[in-house]
Design a protein around this motif. Structure first.
Motif: not given
Length: 550
Positions: A302-308
């Protein structure tokens, strides 16, 4: 027959390096091993540790927190030695392989604690086996930590360095994949089959991890050791500038670890006082930690592909900014655990009223209360109640010492169970485990921002000849954080081995420490000027004829 030479530099390719699956598979099994034994360490020391004759040798919670902290501090201090051995003498591959077998020996020592008294356990007290096992695991695990992380980065060159962030994410994913299953399994093994199996199974997984790593030896890029040149380059102008820039960052990261690593210490003890029924299952206190690796497995993609990517559209999300945001999330996480502890204290104070009244009326059935505590796996509290009540095995009733009413009340309040002479059982109210689960959600988000970022950041900021050494300095911040935990628990102990930071005071102390560090870090981060270093690509340089190093 001519031996196959090892590649000593990354190939110019846009593809994923062929050795990565072996490293990631090795890391998953190794982390199963480490976190499996670490998960049950607090509970073992406070509830299961015996002498060679089978009598209880339980530690207080404060003593166990200190022991656990010194163990983790050692495990993250030895990376400095491992990095020097790898970069200067043996190379990363051979260093990892050698120390992995010491790691396996450490698990064997822990398993020996549970042998029958007539066996090897009789040759040395279980506490001594515990100390020996923890030392060997700290040496083995710690020594290979910087080498494995740097070994991942060594497989990449300029052409495929765009894959490095993703691989470090999946590398961390493998760590938590292994950690999740071991956190669920080893408490169950300890409860059902004892310490020999609980500590032995992770040791078997460590042996498998070592074999998996050896199988990939011809797939890896092997960066040769640099001998004395390593010392000259490390303490050259460029090397000293790099160290000088990174050490202040790592000093603040140490405070983060002083809070985060208490999820395996203080939070385990706190979970004993919470209602652990969740999803229709009564979880063991050690198993609650499994929520952390499970959340990591969810949060990383989620962090790698959405949040960041979304955050990057609003402002530049540099590594320093990720770390700073993670610090403030850590403050929030520990604040939640402190509030949970306040509710535990309120529930215990209410239960204490019932305890004092029952003691005054002489209504407590001490023997049955002790059995009820043991049924709840509160062995240390049961022993404390037995001692306070004057019960001594083999001593006639009329010759037993007078009971210590204050100590009895304290033990009953801590255990939260009271059985009356009529057989009625009264339990202390327990706040929901949801409080701690919420804290885990927040601190896991902080971990994604701080820990994963620091792995990649440490590798990219280190000159090629210093990759393992700089990685060891980062891991030294974990050691320093645990030294903080150990010293706080050491210098706040009273004569009975308990902490003078009572209840929520303990949690608020660390929360305030992290808040101060997070605010000051803003200024330090603004002054940092990054510089990225990657391994240079080149054709393979074969070793001289002969058998390649194993």
């Amino acid at each position: 027959m001519t031996a196959i030479p090892y590649r000593t530099a990354p190939a110019p390719t846009t593809a994923m390096p062929k050795g990565i699956p072996y490293i990631v598979g090795n890391e998953a099994a190794e982390r199963f091993s480490f976190y499996g034994m670490k998960t049950i360490l607090m509970v073992f020391m406070t509830q299961f540790l015996l002498t060679s004759t089978g009598t209880p040798a339980y530690m207080t919670e404060t003593e166990a927190r200190e022991w656990g902290a010194w163990f983790v501090a050692s495990a993250y201090f030895f990376p400095v030695i491992g990095a020097i051995v790898a970069d200067a003498l043996l190379g990363k591959y051979r260093t990892i392989l050698l120390l992995s077998w010491l790691y396996c020996a450490g698990h064997l020592a822990l398993a020996l604690m549970d042998l029958p008294p007539a066996g090897l356990k009789a040759t040395m007290e279980p506490k001594s086996w515990l100390m020996a096992g923890l030392f060997l695991i700290a040496l083995g695990s710690g020594g290979i930590k910087p080498c494995v992380s740097a070994h991942v980065g060594d497989q990449f060159g300029e052409t495929n360095k765009h894959l490095l962030t993703r691989v470090f994410g999946w590398f961390y994913f493998s760590i938590n994949f292994g950690s999740f299953f071991s956190t669920l399994l080893t408490p169950w093994l300890l409860d059902r089959y004892g310490a020999a199996w609980a500590f032995g199974v992770p040791g078997i997984l460590m042996a498998i991890a070592t074999v998996v790593f050896w199988m990939g030896r011809h797939k890896f890029v092997h960066i040769p050791p640099r001998g004395m040149q390593f010392v000259q380059e490390t303490f050259s102008g460029e090397g000293l500038v790099t160290i000088g820039k990174l050490v202040p960052i790592y000093a603040f990261v140490a405070v983060f670890w002083a809070l985060y690593d208490q999820t395996g210490g203080a939070w385990v003890m706190q979970a004993q006082q919470l209602d652990r029924r969740f999803l229709g299952i009564d979880w063991m206190e050690s198993q609650i930690q499994a929520i952390n690796p499970l959340l990591i497995l969810i949060f990383i993609p989620i962090a790698s592909y959405v949040v960041f990517p979304l955050a990057g559209r609003v402002f530049r999300l540099t590594p320093i900014r990720k770390i700073g945001i993670g610090f403030f999330l850590t403050v929030a996480a520990f604040s939640i655990s402190a509030m949970a502890e306040e509710r535990i204290g309120a529930a215990q104070a209410q239960f204490r009223v019932s305890v004092d009244a029952a003691i005054a009326r002489g209504e407590i059935d001490v023997a049955r209360t002790i059995e009820a505590l043991k049924d709840e796996r509160l062995n240390a509290v049961a022993s404390a109640l037995a001692a306070a009540s004057g019960m001594r095995d083999g001593v006639p009733a009329g010759q037993q010492p007078a009971p210590d009413m204050a100590a009895m009340a304290a033990a009953l309040t801590q255990g939260g169970i009271l059985v009356s002479q009529s057989g009625a059982v009264e339990h202390a109210a327990k706040p929901s485990i949801s409080w701690q689960l919420l804290a885990y959600v927040v601190i896991t988000a902080a971990e994604v921002l701080v820990s994963i970022t620091c792995l990649e950041f440490s590798y990219t900021q280190a000159p090629p000849q210093m990759k393992s050494f700089i990685m060891s300095l980062y891991l030294l911040s974990v050691s320093a954080g645990n030294v903080i935990i150990a010293l706080v628990n050491r210098f706040t102990q009273d004569a009975s081995g308990n902490s003078t930071l009572v209840g929520a005071e303990y949690y608020w102390f660390f929360t305030k420490m992290m808040a101060v560090a997070a605010v000051v870090f803003i200024g330090v981060g603004l002054l940092y000027r990054p510089r990225d270093y990657m391994q240079a690509e080149a054709p393979a340089v074969p070793h001289p004829p002969g058998r390649p190093p194993e």
